[in-house]
Write a protein that holds these residues in place. Structure first.
Motif, PDB file in Angstrom:
ATOM      1  N   SER A   1      -9.979 -12.352   3.934  1.00  0.00           N
ATOM      2  CA  SER A   1      -8.532 -12.486   3.748  1.00  0.00           C
ATOM      3  C   SER A   1      -7.767 -11.586   4.720  1.00  0.00           C
ATOM      4  N   ARG A   2      -8.358 -10.468   5.062  1.00  0.00           N
ATOM      5  CA  ARG A   2      -7.744  -9.553   6.025  1.00  0.00           C
ATOM      6  C   ARG A   2      -7.662 -10.226   7.400  1.00  0.00           C
ATOM      7  N   GLN A   3      -8.740 -10.884   7.761  1.00  0.00           N
ATOM      8  CA  GLN A   3      -8.765 -11.598   9.038  1.00  0.00           C
ATOM      9  C   GLN A   3      -7.700 -12.705   9.060  1.00  0.00           C
ATOM     10  N   GLN A   4      -7.593 -13.422   7.931  1.00  0.00           N
ATOM     11  CA  GLN A   4      -6.598 -14.493   7.855  1.00  0.00           C
ATOM     12  C   GLN A   4      -5.186 -13.936   8.019  1.00  0.00           C
ATOM     13  N   ALA A   5      -4.943 -12.773   7.371  1.00  0.00           N
ATOM     14  CA  ALA A   5      -3.616 -12.147   7.465  1.00  0.00           C
ATOM     15  C   ALA A   5      -3.312 -11.777   8.920  1.00  0.00           C
ATOM     16  N   PHE A   6      -4.296 -11.258   9.616  1.00  0.00           N
ATOM     17  CA  PHE A   6      -4.106 -10.878  11.022  1.00  0.00           C
ATOM     18  C   PHE A   6      -3.768 -12.108  11.858  1.00  0.00           C
ATOM     19  N   ASN A   7      -4.496 -13.202  11.607  1.00  0.00           N
ATOM     20  CA  ASN A   7      -4.270 -14.422  12.398  1.00  0.00           C
ATOM     21  C   ASN A   7      -2.895 -15.033  12.115  1.00  0.00           C
ATOM     22  N   ARG A   8      -2.406 -14.861  10.871  1.00  0.00           N
ATOM     23  CA  ARG A   8      -1.121 -15.460  10.493  1.00  0.00           C
ATOM     24  C   ARG A   8       0.038 -14.718  11.172  1.00  0.00           C
ATOM     25  N   CYS A   9       0.078 -13.410  11.035  1.00  0.00           N
ATOM     26  CA  CYS A   9       1.143 -12.622  11.677  1.00  0.00           C
ATOM     27  C   CYS A   9       0.675 -11.164  11.763  1.00  0.00           C
ATOM     28  N   GLU A  10       0.590 -10.673  12.982  1.00  0.00           N
ATOM     29  CA  GLU A  10       0.075  -9.305  13.172  1.00  0.00           C
ATOM     30  C   GLU A  10       0.965  -8.275  12.497  1.00  0.00           C
ATOM     31  N   ARG A  11       2.304  -8.527  12.536  1.00  0.00           N
ATOM     32  CA  ARG A  11       3.211  -7.539  11.945  1.00  0.00           C
ATOM     33  C   ARG A  11       3.049  -7.488  10.422  1.00  0.00           C
ATOM     34  N   ALA A  12       2.933  -8.671   9.818  1.00  0.00           N
ATOM     35  CA  ALA A  12       2.721  -8.705   8.365  1.00  0.00           C
ATOM     36  C   ALA A  12       1.386  -8.035   8.011  1.00  0.00           C
ATOM     37  N   PHE A  13       0.409  -8.246   8.859  1.00  0.00           N
ATOM     38  CA  PHE A  13      -0.898  -7.604   8.670  1.00  0.00           C
ATOM     39  C   PHE A  13      -0.744  -6.084   8.677  1.00  0.00           C
ATOM     40  N   ASN A  14       0.065  -5.601   9.627  1.00  0.00           N
ATOM     41  CA  ASN A  14       0.291  -4.160   9.722  1.00  0.00           C
ATOM     42  C   ASN A  14       0.987  -3.627   8.467  1.00  0.00           C
ATOM     43  N   PHE A  15       2.004  -4.364   7.987  1.00  0.00           N
ATOM     44  CA  PHE A  15       2.695  -3.952   6.752  1.00  0.00           C
ATOM     45  C   PHE A  15       1.705  -3.909   5.570  1.00  0.00           C
ATOM     46  N   GLN A  16       0.826  -4.911   5.541  1.00  0.00           N
ATOM     47  CA  GLN A  16      -0.075  -5.048   4.394  1.00  0.00           C
ATOM     48  C   GLN A  16      -1.183  -3.991   4.382  1.00  0.00           C
ATOM     49  N   TYR A  17      -1.780  -3.757   5.548  1.00  0.00           N
ATOM     50  CA  TYR A  17      -2.986  -2.924   5.564  1.00  0.00           C
ATOM     51  C   TYR A  17      -2.776  -1.516   6.121  1.00  0.00           C
ATOM     52  N   TYR A  18      -1.696  -1.333   6.899  1.00  0.00           N
ATOM     53  CA  TYR A  18      -1.469   0.004   7.468  1.00  0.00           C
ATOM     54  C   TYR A  18      -0.025   0.453   7.256  1.00  0.00           C
ATOM     55  N   PRO A  19       0.424   0.533   6.019  1.00  0.00           N
ATOM     56  CA  PRO A  19       1.845   0.864   5.835  1.00  0.00           C
ATOM     57  C   PRO A  19       2.135   2.372   5.896  1.00  0.00           C
ATOM     58  N   TRP A  20       1.161   3.168   6.295  1.00  0.00           N
ATOM     59  CA  TRP A  20       1.312   4.617   6.169  1.00  0.00           C
ATOM     60  C   TRP A  20       2.268   5.219   7.195  1.00  0.00           C
ATOM     61  N   ASP A  21       2.814   6.378   6.812  1.00  0.00           N
ATOM     62  CA  ASP A  21       3.602   7.226   7.719  1.00  0.00           C
ATOM     63  C   ASP A  21       4.795   6.525   8.367  1.00  0.00           C
ATOM     64  N   GLU A  22       5.394   5.591   7.665  1.00  0.00           N
ATOM     65  CA  GLU A  22       6.579   4.890   8.187  1.00  0.00           C
ATOM     66  C   GLU A  22       7.713   5.132   7.197  1.00  0.00           C
ATOM     67  N   PRO A  23       8.980   5.047   7.658  1.00  0.00           N
ATOM     68  CA  PRO A  23      10.089   5.256   6.712  1.00  0.00           C
ATOM     69  C   PRO A  23      10.066   4.240   5.572  1.00  0.00           C
ATOM     70  N   ASP A  24       9.510   3.046   5.823  1.00  0.00           N
ATOM     71  CA  ASP A  24       9.511   2.021   4.771  1.00  0.00           C
ATOM     72  C   ASP A  24       8.160   1.887   4.064  1.00  0.00           C
ATOM     73  N   THR A  25       7.359   2.938   4.099  1.00  0.00           N
ATOM     74  CA  THR A  25       6.028   2.876   3.492  1.00  0.00           C
ATOM     75  C   THR A  25       6.073   2.420   2.026  1.00  0.00           C
ATOM     76  N   ALA A  26       6.982   3.010   1.244  1.00  0.00           N
ATOM     77  CA  ALA A  26       7.017   2.667  -0.187  1.00  0.00           C
ATOM     78  C   ALA A  26       7.389   1.202  -0.374  1.00  0.00           C
ATOM     79  N   GLN A  27       8.353   0.725   0.418  1.00  0.00           N
ATOM     80  CA  GLN A  27       8.764  -0.682   0.302  1.00  0.00           C
ATOM     81  C   GLN A  27       7.623  -1.621   0.703  1.00  0.00           C
ATOM     82  N   ALA A  28       6.966  -1.267   1.812  1.00  0.00           N
ATOM     83  CA  ALA A  28       5.857  -2.118   2.280  1.00  0.00           C
ATOM     84  C   ALA A  28       4.766  -2.205   1.216  1.00  0.00           C
ATOM     85  N   ARG A  29       4.488  -1.094   0.578  1.00  0.00           N
ATOM     86  CA  ARG A  29       3.429  -1.099  -0.441  1.00  0.00           C
ATOM     87  C   ARG A  29       3.839  -1.940  -1.632  1.00  0.00           C
ATOM     88  N   PHE A  30       5.121  -1.871  -1.980  1.00  0.00           N
ATOM     89  CA  PHE A  30       5.592  -2.700  -3.097  1.00  0.00           C
ATOM     90  C   PHE A  30       5.544  -4.181  -2.711  1.00  0.00           C
TER      91      PHE A  30
END
Ligand code: SF4
Length: 322
Positions: free
Chosen positions: A7-36
């Protein structure tokens, strides 16, 4: 440090940015929102979860009591409705500036505030059809003839998340998560079954073969199973329609493709991310957001769970709507 799943691979293929929000939301101003927002699901996905849960209940009951549950549709529907009401409750909580619980799915329609009565109704029908087709399936009839002590874990509340270390390069290993639905040993073979709650399409069937090949990799990487050289048969059972029981071996091409995808994704992430060791000894992978391309497209962005925090996707959707 790196991990991989289908499923991680599928997310990457669909949209790299969404993949980043989903799997690497750390250390960003919107980390809490991305996790939610990463907890968002569609009605169809929540219905699919309810069906998977009900099937696991049926398997567990049969395993221990050797009996079928009289009505499986009722608890499945109940589960679906409960998840929907909980989603509304979580989103209401947020609107009142209260801290939401850290678990539980939230529905896309609730977060983005649109009328989803049609989706609710069709997902309810989906649950009923899928559960009915599961009960009458040849796969279920066959499974009940097998020795249930040879069934692999069936826990309705905890999806089987087997993982294994896969060597992607000399001395580099990736943890591969293989969340298969159900598997069992019978007559010297291992059977892996994947319950599908969407409609079968040629593309979906191809995807299912790829996914099952990853689960197959899990079993052939299992030291005891590898030592015995056990053969594997797999089948995706499409529960939206009546099915036959016709499990097949995994093709060499599908195995090779699975291995290739894991290695390629590892190389991509290794090149883009950096690994940091925190003061407490925790090892964390930092993935700069700019390293993951944002390519807004419709209708992908209109249904994206991260639309609230993706300015490019939000702009596109607003432009089209105005
Ligand atoms: S809104 Fe569009 S571009 Fe942005 S993360 Fe979602 S799918 Fe990707």
């Amino acid at each position: 440090v790196f991990s991989w799943s289908y499923s991680r691979q599928q997310a990457f293929n669909r949209c790299e940015r969404a993949f980043n929000f989903q799997y690497y939301p750390w250390d960003e101003p919107d980390t809490a929102q991305a996790r939610f927002l990463s907890r968002i699901k569609t009605h169809e996905q929540v219905a699919g979860d309810a069906v998977h849960w009900a099937v696991a209940i049926a398997l567990k009951t049969y395993r221990f009591k050797k009996t079928d549950i009289p009505s499986l549709a009722e608890p499945a529907l109940q589960r679906y409705k409960e998840t929907c009401s909980r989603s509304r409750w979580i989103v209401d909580h947020l609107k009142r500036d209260r801290k939401p619980p850290t678990d539980g799915a939230v529905l896309h329609a609730d977060v983005y505030g649109y009328d989803a009565r049609d989706q609710y109704k069709s997902a309810k029908d989906q649950v009923e059809r899928c559960v009915k087709n599961f009960r009458s399936s040849a796969a279920w009839k066959f499974i009940k003839t097998t020795n249930s002590t040879h069934w692999f874990a069936v826990d309705p509340d905890h999806r089987q998340m087997s993982k294994f270390k896969f060597e992607v390069a000399p001395l580099h290993f990736v943890t591969v998560y293989a969340g298969y639905d159900f598997a069992f040993r019978h007559d010297g073979l291992i059977y892996i079954v994947d319950w599908k709650t969407g409609h079968k399409t040629p593309m979906g069937a191809e995807e299912a073969l790829r996914q099952l090949a990853v689960y197959g990799l899990h079993f052939i990487n299992h030291p005891q199973i590898r030592a015995k050289g056990v053969e594997i048969r797999t089948q995706a059972i499409w529960l939206e329609e009546p099915s036959v029981w016709n499990p097949e071996p995994i093709s060499t091409a599908n195995f090779q493709e699975a291995e290739h995808n894991i290695k390629t994704q590892f190389e991509i992430e290794r090149a883009r991310n950096r690994v940091e060791v925190r003061k407490n000894g925790e090892i964390i992978t930092i993935a700069e957001r700019s390293a993951y391309q944002c390519r807004p497209e419709l209708p992908k962005c209109a249904g994206c769970k991260f639309g609230l925090i993706c300015s490019e996707g939000k702009d596109l959707v607003q432009r089209v709507r105005s």
